[in-house]
Design a protein around this motif. Structure first.
Motif, PDB file in Angstrom:
ATOM      1  N   LEU A 272       0.846  -1.184   0.000  1.00 51.40           N
ATOM      2  CA  LEU A 272       0.000   0.000   0.000  1.00 51.40           C
ATOM      3  C   LEU A 272       0.887   1.242   0.000  1.00 51.40           C
ATOM      4  CD1 LEU A 272      -2.724  -1.009   2.605  1.00 51.40           C
ATOM      5  CD2 LEU A 272      -2.923  -0.990   0.120  1.00 51.40           C
ATOM      6  N   VAL A 273       0.567   2.172  -0.881  1.00 51.64           N
ATOM      7  CA  VAL A 273       1.348   3.408  -0.991  1.00 51.64           C
ATOM      8  C   VAL A 273       0.374   4.581  -0.942  1.00 51.64           C
ATOM      9  CG1 VAL A 273       2.910   4.758  -2.437  1.00 51.64           C
ATOM     10  CG2 VAL A 273       3.089   2.257  -2.403  1.00 51.64           C
ATOM     11  N   ARG A 274       0.670   5.565  -0.102  1.00 50.71           N
ATOM     12  CA  ARG A 274      -0.195   6.741  -0.004  1.00 50.71           C
ATOM     13  C   ARG A 274      -0.043   7.594  -1.261  1.00 50.71           C
ATOM     14  NH1 ARG A 274      -2.715   8.672   4.265  1.00 50.71           N
ATOM     15  NH2 ARG A 274      -1.470   7.390   5.681  1.00 50.71           N
ATOM     16  N   VAL A 275      -1.172   7.971  -1.855  1.00 53.53           N
ATOM     17  CA  VAL A 275      -1.155   8.796  -3.063  1.00 53.53           C
ATOM     18  C   VAL A 275      -2.087   9.988  -2.858  1.00 53.53           C
ATOM     19  CG1 VAL A 275      -0.649   6.848  -4.584  1.00 53.53           C
ATOM     20  CG2 VAL A 275      -3.021   7.481  -4.137  1.00 53.53           C
ATOM     21  N   ALA A 276      -1.918  10.978  -3.716  1.00 52.44           N
ATOM     22  CA  ALA A 276      -2.778  12.158  -3.646  1.00 52.44           C
ATOM     23  C   ALA A 276      -4.186  11.794  -4.113  1.00 52.44           C
ATOM     24  CB  ALA A 276      -2.200  13.269  -4.513  1.00 52.44           C
ATOM     25  N   ALA A 277      -5.175  12.479  -3.576  1.00 54.46           N
ATOM     26  CA  ALA A 277      -6.569  12.225  -3.969  1.00 54.46           C
ATOM     27  C   ALA A 277      -6.741  12.559  -5.443  1.00 54.46           C
ATOM     28  CB  ALA A 277      -7.506  13.061  -3.119  1.00 54.46           C
TER      29      ALA A 277
END
Length: 210
Positions: free
Chosen positions: A65-70
């Protein structure tokens, strides 16, 4: 690359969650290998740690899981008022909500199909769609049956504007844990959802859809 293998991958994920003592491992080998790399497969099986691995060009890829921009908001979908949109499982609650969404997006010809035909419960929803200016056609058909799908599409072709979209909402809910699952039970669920999708894909392969 192989649609059938996607179902096996999903089944194995459920098995790993329901029966962790089995230690189910999922290793996706490269699709163009006529002979799997047995040494690499053995290495992955005994390496421990990762239970989902995809081998590509000799490298091992694992899910993270990688945090990405909305994402940017999508533009509203606008459908053609001069085309027909088909909803399978159209007489169930999900199908009727899909039909309402199509009408909200500009569709004026909606074909609803279902194995048991138009139900009493669905009549009020259909009447509301028609009150809002949509022409709703009810067709009794079983999407798990290729002949039924062909007949349904022929009815649409011969009596309605050109078909330009399909929402495949047909489905049967009959879930169970894998240890208690019966093949008849699994087939009853897979037939309309997977079989129906395949019949629609095959019979509409040359039809230009939105």
């Amino acid at each position: 690359v192989n649609a059938a293998q996607a179902a096996v991958w999903g089944f194995a994920r459920s098995l790993a969650l329901e029966a962790p003592l089995i230690q189910c491992r999922r290793i996706d080998l490269e699709h163009d290998h006529r002979t799997p790399d047995a040494a690499r497969l053995w290495q992955e099986l005994h390496s421990g740690g990762e239970d989902q691995v995809a081998i590509r060009n000799g490298d091992a890829y694992v899910p993270r899981l990688v945090r990405v921009a909305a994402p940017e908001p999508e533009h509203d979908v606008k459908l053609s008022g001069d085309a027909t949109y088909l909803v399978t499982g159209g007489f169930g609650s999900l199908g009727l909500r899909a039909a309402a969404a199509l009408v909200n997006s500009g569709a004026r010809h909606v074909a609803l199909c279902g194995r048991r035909g138009l139900t009493v419960e669905a009549c009020a929803e259909v009447a509301e769609l028609q009150r809002r200016g949509a022409h709703v056609t009810a067709i009794q058909a079983d999407v798990a049956d290729a002949d039924d799908v062909a007949r349904m599409l022929e009815t649409i072709t011969s009596t309605l504007p050109p078909l330009r979209g399909v929402v495949h909402a047909a489905g049967v809910l009959d879930d169970n844990v894998i240890s208690e699952q019966r093949w008849e039970q699994a087939y009853g669920v897979l037939a309309p959802k997977v079989g129906g999708a395949w019949h629609l894909h095959r019979l509409l392969a040359t039809t230009p859809l939105d």
